[in-house]
Design a protein around this motif. Structure first.
Motif, short mmCIF file in Angstrom:
data_model
loop_
_atom_site.label_atom_id
_atom_site.label_comp_id
_atom_site.label_asym_id
_atom_site.label_seq_id
_atom_site.Cartn_x
_atom_site.Cartn_y
_atom_site.Cartn_z
N GLY A 1 0.83 -1.20 0.00
CA GLY A 1 0.00 0.00 0.00
C GLY A 1 0.86 1.25 0.00
O GLY A 1 1.93 1.28 0.61
N ALA A 2 0.39 2.27 -0.71
CA ALA A 2 1.16 3.51 -0.79
C ALA A 2 0.25 4.67 -1.12
O ALA A 2 -0.82 4.49 -1.71
CB ALA A 2 2.25 3.39 -1.86
N LEU A 3 0.69 5.86 -0.73
CA LEU A 3 0.00 7.10 -1.06
C LEU A 3 1.05 8.13 -1.42
O LEU A 3 1.85 8.54 -0.57
CB LEU A 3 -0.86 7.57 0.11
N LEU A 4 1.08 8.51 -2.69
CA LEU A 4 2.03 9.49 -3.21
C LEU A 4 1.24 10.75 -3.57
O LEU A 4 0.28 10.68 -4.34
CB LEU A 4 2.72 8.97 -4.47
N VAL A 5 1.64 11.89 -3.04
CA VAL A 5 0.94 13.13 -3.31
C VAL A 5 1.89 14.06 -4.06
O VAL A 5 2.97 14.37 -3.57
CB VAL A 5 0.47 13.80 -2.00
N LEU A 6 1.47 14.47 -5.23
CA LEU A 6 2.30 15.31 -6.09
C LEU A 6 1.75 16.73 -6.07
O LEU A 6 0.60 16.96 -6.46
CB LEU A 6 2.29 14.76 -7.52
N GLU A 7 2.57 17.65 -5.59
CA GLU A 7 2.17 19.06 -5.58
C GLU A 7 2.06 19.58 -7.01
O GLU A 7 2.80 19.16 -7.88
CB GLU A 7 3.22 19.92 -4.86
N ARG A 8 1.15 20.51 -7.18
CA ARG A 8 1.10 21.28 -8.43
C ARG A 8 1.40 22.73 -8.05
O ARG A 8 2.54 23.02 -7.69
CB ARG A 8 -0.23 21.10 -9.14
N GLN A 9 0.42 23.60 -8.03
CA GLN A 9 0.66 25.01 -7.68
C GLN A 9 0.62 25.24 -6.17
O GLN A 9 1.35 26.07 -5.65
CB GLN A 9 -0.38 25.91 -8.36
N THR A 10 -0.23 24.51 -5.47
CA THR A 10 -0.39 24.69 -4.02
C THR A 10 0.66 23.89 -3.27
O THR A 10 0.74 22.67 -3.43
CB THR A 10 -1.79 24.20 -3.57
N TYR A 11 1.48 24.58 -2.47
CA TYR A 11 2.46 23.87 -1.65
C TYR A 11 1.75 23.18 -0.49
O TYR A 11 0.82 23.73 0.10
CB TYR A 11 3.51 24.82 -1.10
#
Length: 146
Positions: free
Chosen positions: A17-27
């Motif tokens: 299991g994994a959760l990867l969160v990729l920022e775009r404009q909002t830090y």
């Protein structure tokens, strides 16, 4: 981009299991501050080490800023069960929805139970059936530099 997709594919193959969160404009600095700073370039073996069941950080989210892993073991806001698309969603899926409801981030979830990859954006989850589809979806959602 490609390194994130490669890491997700390897985690899926291991059924970790994994959760990867990729920022775009909002830090996502506030969420990153709930975890352990990593500040390292995204590499599939590093993602595997962070999400290994033996890792003390494996239950939290990894937050990515550009080509770098900002932090691991992070806590995210959860989508409300009554508002989510499926009340049976687990914590990782609710966290993916929650963080994409309060920011413009993109989240990738790998389910350890079913070995399924999902992508959340704008509070909505999309199931990714085939690894090449993940790359195509990420290319549409992320800037070229990611």
């Amino acid at each position: 981009g490609q390194r994130v997709r490669a890491g997700a594919v390897r985690l899926r193959a291991r059924r970790w299991g994994a959760l990867l969160v990729l920022e775009r404009q909002t830090y996502l600095t506030e969420s990153a501050d709930t975890g352990v700073p990593v500040n390292a370039e995204v590499r599939a073996p590093l993602l595997e080490a962070l999400f290994s069941p033996e890792s003390p950080l494996h239950d939290g989210a990894v937050i990515l800023r550009g080509r770098n892993i900002l932090a691991a073991g992070c806590t995210l806001p959860l989508a409300d069960r009554s508002e989510s698309s499926s009340p049976q969603l687990g914590t990782r899926h609710r966290a993916a929805q929650g963080v994409t409801e309060v920011s413009d981030a993109v989240a990738i979830v790998i389910s350890e139970e079913r070995g399924v990859v999902s992508v959340a954006a704008d509070g909505r989850l999309t199931t990714v059936r085939h690894p090449p589809d993940l790359g195509a979806l990420l290319r549409t959602l992320l800037p070229v530099t990611a």
